[in-house]
Design an enzyme around this catalytic site. Structure first.
Site, mmCIF file in Angstrom:
data_model
loop_
_atom_site.group_PDB
_atom_site.id
_atom_site.type_symbol
_atom_site.label_atom_id
_atom_site.label_comp_id
_atom_site.label_asym_id
_atom_site.label_seq_id
_atom_site.Cartn_x
_atom_site.Cartn_y
_atom_site.Cartn_z
ATOM 1 C CE LYS A 49 13.458 4.555 -3.295
ATOM 2 N NZ LYS A 49 13.184 3.677 -4.411
ATOM 3 C CE1 TYR A 263 7.664 -2.962 -3.101
ATOM 4 C CE2 TYR A 263 8.306 -4.634 -1.517
ATOM 5 C CZ TYR A 263 8.630 -3.557 -2.323
ATOM 6 O OH TYR A 263 9.914 -3.087 -2.334
ATOM 7 C CE1 TYR A 289 9.298 -0.011 -5.390
ATOM 8 C CE2 TYR A 289 11.262 -1.321 -5.731
ATOM 9 C CZ TYR A 289 10.369 -0.725 -4.885
ATOM 10 O OH TYR A 289 10.525 -0.831 -3.530
#
Ligand SMILES: *Cc1c(COP(=O)(O)O)cnc(C)c1O
Length: 338
Positions: A49, A263, A289
């Protein structure tokens, strides 16, 4: 492709390193695996990010915003890094969190929950899973406007065409490092979620006519759902860059099967990958992730997907704080599904 046309803030000095993972390569008896340390990006502890926000925050400043408004899951790295960027820039930051797993937000919790408090988010709004996050962010922007302030809404994951420019820049950086080191990569493997990272890399490599396949490991969707998202993201990014060529659908590949049961919920292959990278390479992965993406890479190597002498580049996209919210799980002390 000339990225200098776009305003950009810099949150990292220089390039992130590319390191060989010699012990892991040997343990798998497979290709030479390299690691792009995007977990060492700025806005500590940084991650993918950070690259997107260099372009998004520059745009926010250009339009005179005083507050960043963004959203994410309850352990969102994106929210934490956006908040960190806001602090650096002297802006306020409002977070809207989606509780995709009921009851999972703990204001006294660890990992990113703790960081949201420590870095001083102006507001933290928690909504149930399935809520309209875009509408919730717009409500914040409207109420800021009513106070005479100016909010800048950043979509979840920072994944729009502007944010994805951060990974076009990363693709340029990788090719330059490849040229310098003389190591030619046969494939790049990366986690694929809100798609800006995967899509930006594909757009950047395609735009530079570099013939390096990108394999995205889905962290929330199987290929049938994920690939169209990534394709649209990459195509929009190319359009923003003024590249008019149609992006062949075949250049977008994602692999499913590693993110289940859901998720952000753990599975055994993620735990194995986190332990292997820690114990063979002293590299911390995160449970949501990079742990699942690395499990995907390991799975593909074991399935014979790559030639033994191939060079693979895995992108470490960060996520360190959430590891500290999953200590019992990654140490194997809490049973998890396959
Ligand atoms: C957000 C995130 C990803 C996924 O990137 P997208 O651009 O949303 O696909 C991967 N790894 C980490 C650590 C992340 O925080």
């Amino acid at each position: 492709m000339d990225l200098s046309r776009f305003p950009r803030r810099r949150y990292t000095q220089g390039c992130t390193p590319i390191e060989p993972l010699a012990h892991l390569s040997r343990a798998l008896g497979g290709p030479d695996i390299y690691l792009k340390r995007d977990d060492m990006l700025g806005l500590f502890p940084g991650g993918n990010k950070t690259r997107k926000l260099e372009f998004l925050v520059a745009d926010a400043l250009a339009v005179g915003a005083d507050t960043l408004v963004t959203c994410g899951a309850v352990q969102s790295n994106h929210c934490r890094i956006t908040l960190a960027a806001a602090v650096k820039e002297g802006l306020k930051c409002r977070l809207v969190l989606e509780e995709r797993v009921a009851g999972s937000y703990d204001p006294h919790g660890n990992g990113n929950h703790f960081m949201f408090e420590l870095l001083g988010a102006e507001t933290i709004e928690v909504l149930p899973g399935g809520s309209d996050m875009a509408a919730a962010m717009q409500r914040h922007a409207d109420s800021l406007a009513a106070e005479g302030r100016k909010g800048y809404v950043i979509p979840g994951g920072g994944s729009n065409a502007l944010g994805a420019l951060g990974y076009v820049a990363c693709a340029q950086e990788i090719l330059a490092q490849s040229f310098e080191s003389g190591i030619r990569f046969d494939a790049i493997v990366v986690g694929s979620g809100s798609s800006g990272t995967h899509g930006g890399l594909v757009a950047g490599l395609f735009g530079m006519n570099a013939d390096i396949p990108v394999i995205g490991i889905g962290v929330s969707r199987d290929a049938a759902e994920q690939e169209p998202l990534v394709h649209a993201e990459a195509q929009a990014t190319l359009a923003l860059l003024g590249v008019r060529t149609e992006l062949p659908r075949s250049l977008v590949r994602s692999v499913g099967g590693y993110w289940q049961p859901k998720y952000s919920l753990p599975n055994r292959r993620m735990v194995e990958a986190v332990q292997m990278l820690a114990r063979l390479e002293a590299v911390p992965l995160d449970p949501t992730y990079t742990g699942k993406a690395m499990a995907g890479l390991i799975g593909l190597v074991r399935a014979g997907e790559f030639k033994r002498d191939a060079n693979l580049l895995f992108i470490h996209t960060g996520g360190l704080p959430s590891l500290f919210a999953a200590t019992e799980v990654v140490l194997g002390r809490t049973p998890v599904p396959d």
